[in-house]
Design a protein around this motif. Structure first.
Motif, mmCIF file in Angstrom:
data_model
loop_
_atom_site.group_PDB
_atom_site.id
_atom_site.type_symbol
_atom_site.label_atom_id
_atom_site.label_comp_id
_atom_site.label_asym_id
_atom_site.label_seq_id
_atom_site.Cartn_x
_atom_site.Cartn_y
_atom_site.Cartn_z
ATOM 1 N N ALA A 64 0.849 -1.181 0.000
ATOM 2 C CA ALA A 64 0.000 0.000 0.000
ATOM 3 C C ALA A 64 0.880 1.224 0.000
ATOM 4 N N ALA A 65 0.974 1.867 -1.171
ATOM 5 C CA ALA A 65 1.713 3.134 -1.177
ATOM 6 C C ALA A 65 0.879 4.107 -0.385
ATOM 7 N N GLY A 66 1.516 5.113 0.136
ATOM 8 C CA GLY A 66 0.793 6.062 0.956
ATOM 9 C C GLY A 66 0.855 5.658 2.407
ATOM 10 N N SER A 67 1.432 4.512 2.703
ATOM 11 C CA SER A 67 1.595 4.108 4.078
ATOM 12 C C SER A 67 3.078 4.046 4.392
ATOM 13 N N GLY A 68 3.403 4.133 5.626
ATOM 14 C CA GLY A 68 4.810 4.112 6.012
ATOM 15 C C GLY A 68 5.474 5.397 5.562
ATOM 16 N N SER A 69 6.746 5.525 5.790
ATOM 17 C CA SER A 69 7.449 6.706 5.319
ATOM 18 C C SER A 69 8.791 6.289 4.762
ATOM 19 N N GLY A 70 8.808 6.132 3.453
ATOM 20 C CA GLY A 70 10.044 5.765 2.791
ATOM 21 C C GLY A 70 10.614 4.461 3.296
ATOM 22 N N GLY A 71 9.750 3.550 3.702
ATOM 23 C CA GLY A 71 10.244 2.259 4.123
ATOM 24 C C GLY A 71 10.536 2.203 5.609
ATOM 25 N N SER A 72 10.348 3.308 6.310
ATOM 26 C CA SER A 72 10.697 3.281 7.720
ATOM 27 C C SER A 72 9.454 3.487 8.592
ATOM 28 N N GLY A 73 8.293 3.274 8.049
ATOM 29 C CA GLY A 73 7.059 3.501 8.780
ATOM 30 C C GLY A 73 6.773 2.394 9.772
ATOM 31 N N PRO A 74 5.624 2.468 10.450
ATOM 32 C CA PRO A 74 5.295 1.468 11.439
ATOM 33 C C PRO A 74 5.335 0.063 10.843
ATOM 34 N N ALA A 75 5.794 -0.903 11.625
ATOM 35 C CA ALA A 75 5.982 -2.252 11.107
ATOM 36 C C ALA A 75 4.672 -2.866 10.638
ATOM 37 N N SER A 76 3.521 -2.417 11.198
ATOM 38 C CA SER A 76 2.247 -3.007 10.830
ATOM 39 C C SER A 76 1.799 -2.586 9.429
ATOM 40 N N LEU A 77 2.379 -1.521 8.908
ATOM 41 C CA LEU A 77 1.950 -1.050 7.596
ATOM 42 C C LEU A 77 2.837 -1.642 6.508
ATOM 43 N N PRO A 78 2.213 -2.045 5.372
ATOM 44 C CA PRO A 78 3.030 -2.590 4.292
ATOM 45 C C PRO A 78 4.008 -1.535 3.772
ATOM 46 N N LYS A 79 5.163 -1.996 3.328
ATOM 47 C CA LYS A 79 6.170 -1.051 2.823
ATOM 48 C C LYS A 79 5.834 -0.654 1.396
ATOM 49 N N VAL A 86 6.397 0.091 -2.575
ATOM 50 C CA VAL A 86 7.169 -0.707 -3.529
ATOM 51 C C VAL A 86 8.404 0.068 -4.012
ATOM 52 N N PHE A 87 8.254 1.380 -4.209
ATOM 53 C CA PHE A 87 9.364 2.185 -4.726
ATOM 54 C C PHE A 87 9.726 3.306 -3.766
ATOM 55 N N ALA A 88 10.951 3.765 -3.887
ATOM 56 C CA ALA A 88 11.396 4.897 -3.074
ATOM 57 C C ALA A 88 12.304 5.785 -3.910
ATOM 58 N N SER A 89 12.437 7.011 -3.485
ATOM 59 C CA SER A 89 13.414 7.926 -4.073
ATOM 60 C C SER A 89 13.906 8.853 -2.965
ATOM 61 N N VAL A 90 14.585 9.900 -3.352
ATOM 62 C CA VAL A 90 15.134 10.833 -2.369
ATOM 63 C C VAL A 90 14.666 12.232 -2.771
ATOM 64 N N ALA A 91 14.264 13.036 -1.782
ATOM 65 C CA ALA A 91 13.836 14.411 -2.074
ATOM 66 C C ALA A 91 14.973 15.119 -2.812
ATOM 67 N N GLY A 92 14.620 15.792 -3.905
ATOM 68 C CA GLY A 92 15.656 16.467 -4.702
ATOM 69 C C GLY A 92 16.234 15.581 -5.785
ATOM 70 N N GLY A 93 15.828 14.310 -5.803
ATOM 71 C CA GLY A 93 16.286 13.412 -6.870
ATOM 72 C C GLY A 93 17.059 12.228 -6.308
ATOM 73 N N LEU A 94 16.846 11.068 -6.930
ATOM 74 C CA LEU A 94 17.546 9.851 -6.503
ATOM 75 C C LEU A 94 19.060 10.002 -6.682
ATOM 76 N N THR A 95 19.434 10.907 -7.586
ATOM 77 C CA THR A 95 20.855 11.177 -7.829
ATOM 78 C C THR A 95 21.562 11.674 -6.568
ATOM 79 N N ARG A 96 20.784 12.159 -5.610
ATOM 80 C CA ARG A 96 21.424 12.604 -4.369
ATOM 81 C C ARG A 96 22.072 11.421 -3.643
ATOM 82 N N LEU A 97 21.642 10.203 -3.934
ATOM 83 C CA LEU A 97 22.264 9.041 -3.285
ATOM 84 C C LEU A 97 23.744 8.912 -3.683
ATOM 85 N N PRO A 98 24.086 8.805 -4.987
ATOM 86 C CA PRO A 98 25.520 8.772 -5.304
ATOM 87 C C PRO A 98 26.241 10.048 -4.901
ATOM 88 N N GLU A 99 25.569 11.190 -5.017
ATOM 89 C CA GLU A 99 26.220 12.450 -4.615
ATOM 90 C C GLU A 99 26.620 12.389 -3.141
#
Ligand SMILES: Cc1cc2nc3c(=O)[nH]c(=O)nc-3n(C[C@H](O)[C@H](O)[C@H](O)COP(=O)(O)OP(=O)(O)OC[C@H]3O[C@@H](n4cnc5c(N)ncnc54)[C@H](O)[C@@H]3O)c2cc1C
Length: 484
Positions: free
Chosen positions: A210-225, A227-240
């Motif tokens: 269920a998208a819309g639940s949890g927060s970037g994969g770190s939400g309450p354990a009872s909520l489904p994670k 499917v996709f995630a990114s980073v504010a400002g762009g996923l490119t911030r990860l390698p940066e």
């Protein structure tokens, strides 16, 4: 001090260098990147005054490696998830809902496929009847996803469902993509038990998310994670961020031209031919695309080099448009749209970035959307000037959505040979590559060519390579006077 050279500064090289340098603070880890920037296929650009990814833009959050890398890089509070999971599928000149509960387009839930309304009654009947058909003996060889689905459910399912979804991941055609590589869980079931494809696909479905639940994969354990995630400002911030927080050294604009074995380890030739610099290293991780890895392995592991020379790759372009003052209903609701080849358009997917991700374009008040063009064997689509590609995207956007507004800014990013292809037999080919590389102590390979093109898979392959190199290094104390 042992020196480990990591060649290639995409997400795989950065991940390998991060893991090695954390595990061996006594080692000198040097990352060598040919271009002036790190990140490889992760790149963001300012379009209409807003930052947006113009390469990879989403990582699978159901696998742990991508999200974990972002958390370890200090980006936990900036992980974002899509605002909507609803997406569209172009179907016979109209927009349909992308069916849910499929395995990259392979039907796994007949009701869900029926509800999407993209398949003919005849094909739906054929899918429904498949479990009672057969016999379906266990698969013995790797097959293409397209051939298997076409044989069981008919070509319409491949053309209308599987091709657009698989094409979105690999920029390849379903009839040339390995089942073992693309949908390993399904392949394993059919190999062990044989039987109905529909039943095996249903059994392989992950639990509903269920998208819309949890927060970037770190939400309450009872909520489904999500499917996709990114980073504010762009996923490119990860390698940066991996580069900014690196405890290894990074040499940009430094192409590795040749690697030679020496009695003590390796010697890398760097830079331009007339002013080649030599760098010695005790271990080497090759994290470049297949064509470059093939070239660099010529002397070191010729069998691996020859195998990698057979890996084909698809070229693509991402065209990003920024609009200002669009009414909220200007585009259909949802994160974007997939377009099957049989629709006869040149764009294969559109992402409505400002509808898909929170905050995209908000800081400069623009609406951003991106279109993806180019599949394997369709290089001709890309052999046009940038402004022509923009015109094509605008024309197809208008024909699909009715949106004729003039963008305030545009950006064209070309990715020549951007995605390696995974045909049937690819995994066996990679086993042969790894076996040949394993014969050279202190050498490892990683990246999109090996265990999957997605970012978590690239990171996982980097961890395997890093662990292999770490295992080849003698324990810290055994390095005397800087040398063995
Ligand atoms: C347009 C596009 C969209 C994508 N979208 C997604 C997505 O949304 N989600 C997802 O999970 N995946 C996506 N992918 C796939 C994913 O981005 C890539 O598979 C992944 O980023 C590849 O990482 P890598 O480190 O293996 O290789 P690369 O990113 O290709 O990095 C390799 C690096 O090696 C360097 N190099 C090459 N030769 C040398 C040399 N001789 N010496 C030194 N350096 C060298 C290159 O300059 C490059 O920086 C997308 C790919 C493309 C092309």
């Amino acid at each position: 001090m042992p020196r480990i050279a990591v060649v290639g500064g995409g997400i795989a090289g950065l991940s390998a260098a991060t893991r090695i340098s954390r595990a061996r603070p006594d080692a000198e880890v040097v990352l060598l990147e040919a271009s002036p920037r790190v990140g490889g296929k992760l790149l963001r650009a300012e379009v209409g005054g807003a930052w947006v990814d113009v390469g990879a833009e989403a990582m699978l959050a159901r696998r742990p490696e991508g999200v974990a890398a972002a958390v370890e890089a200090g980006l936990e509070s900036e992980l974002i998830q899509p605002l909507t999971t609803a997406a569209l599928l172009r179907n016979r000149g109209r927009n349909a809902r992308l069916p849910v509960r499929t395995l990259i387009g392979v039907p796994a839930d007949l009701d869900a496929v029926r509800a999407a309304g993209v398949l003919s009654a005849e094909t739906l009947e054929r899918i429904e009847a498949e479990p009672a058909g057969g016999p379906y003996p266990p698969l013995t060889d790797d097959v293409s996803v397209g051939d298997l689905v076409s044989e069981r459910f008919g070509a319409e399912v491949v053309d209308r469902l599987v091709d657009p979804l698989l094409g979105g991941v690999y920029a390849g055609r379903a009839d040339a993509i390995s089942l073992d590589a693309a949908i390993p869980g399904l392949a394993a079931r059919l190999r062990t038990d044989g039987g109905s494809l529909l039943r095996a696909a249903a059994a392989s479905l992950p639990p509903p998310a269920a998208a819309g639940s949890g927060s970037g994969g770190s939400g309450p354990a009872s909520l489904p994670k999500p499917v996709f995630a990114s980073v504010a400002g762009g996923l490119t911030r990860l390698p940066e961020q991996l580069a900014a927080g690196a405890i290894f050294s990074i040499r940009r604009s430094t192409a590795v031209r040749r690697i030679r074995r020496t009695p003590d380890g390796f010697e890398l030739s760097l830079g331009a031919v007339p002013v080649t610099e030599l760098l010695t290293a005790d271990a080497v991780v090759l994290a470049t695309p297949a064509s470059k890895a093939s070239m660099l392995l010529t002397d070191l592991a010729p069998v691996a080099g020859a195998e990698l020379a057979t890996v084909e790759s698809a070229s693509m372009a991402i065209v990003t448009l920024a609009f200002r003052g669009l009414p909220t209903s200007a585009l259909p609701a949802g994160s974007g749209l997939l377009i099957p080849v049989v629709e006869g358009l040149r764009v294969k997917a559109m992402t409505f970035s400002s509808q898909k991700w929170p905050g995209v374009g908000a800081e400069s008040g623009v609406f951003l959307m991106r279109a993806s063009l180019g599949r394997i064997g369709e290089e001709w689509v890309l052999q046009r000037a940038d402004d022509e590609l923009v015109s094509i995207v605008r024309a197809e956007l208008e024909s699909i959505t009715g949106l004729a507004a003039t963008p305030v800014d545009t950006h064209v990013q070309r990715w020549g040979g951007g995605l390696p292809q995974y045909p049937p037999g690819h995994l066996a080919r990679i086993e042969r590559v790894r076996a040949a590389v394993a014969e050279v102590p202190g050498l490892a390979v990683c990246g999109a060519t090996y265990d999957g093109v997605g970012i978590p898979a690239c990171i996982a392959s980097a961890h395997i390579a890093a662990d292999r190199v770490l295992a080849a290094l003698p324990p810290s104390g055994q390095w005397i006077n800087g040398r063995r």
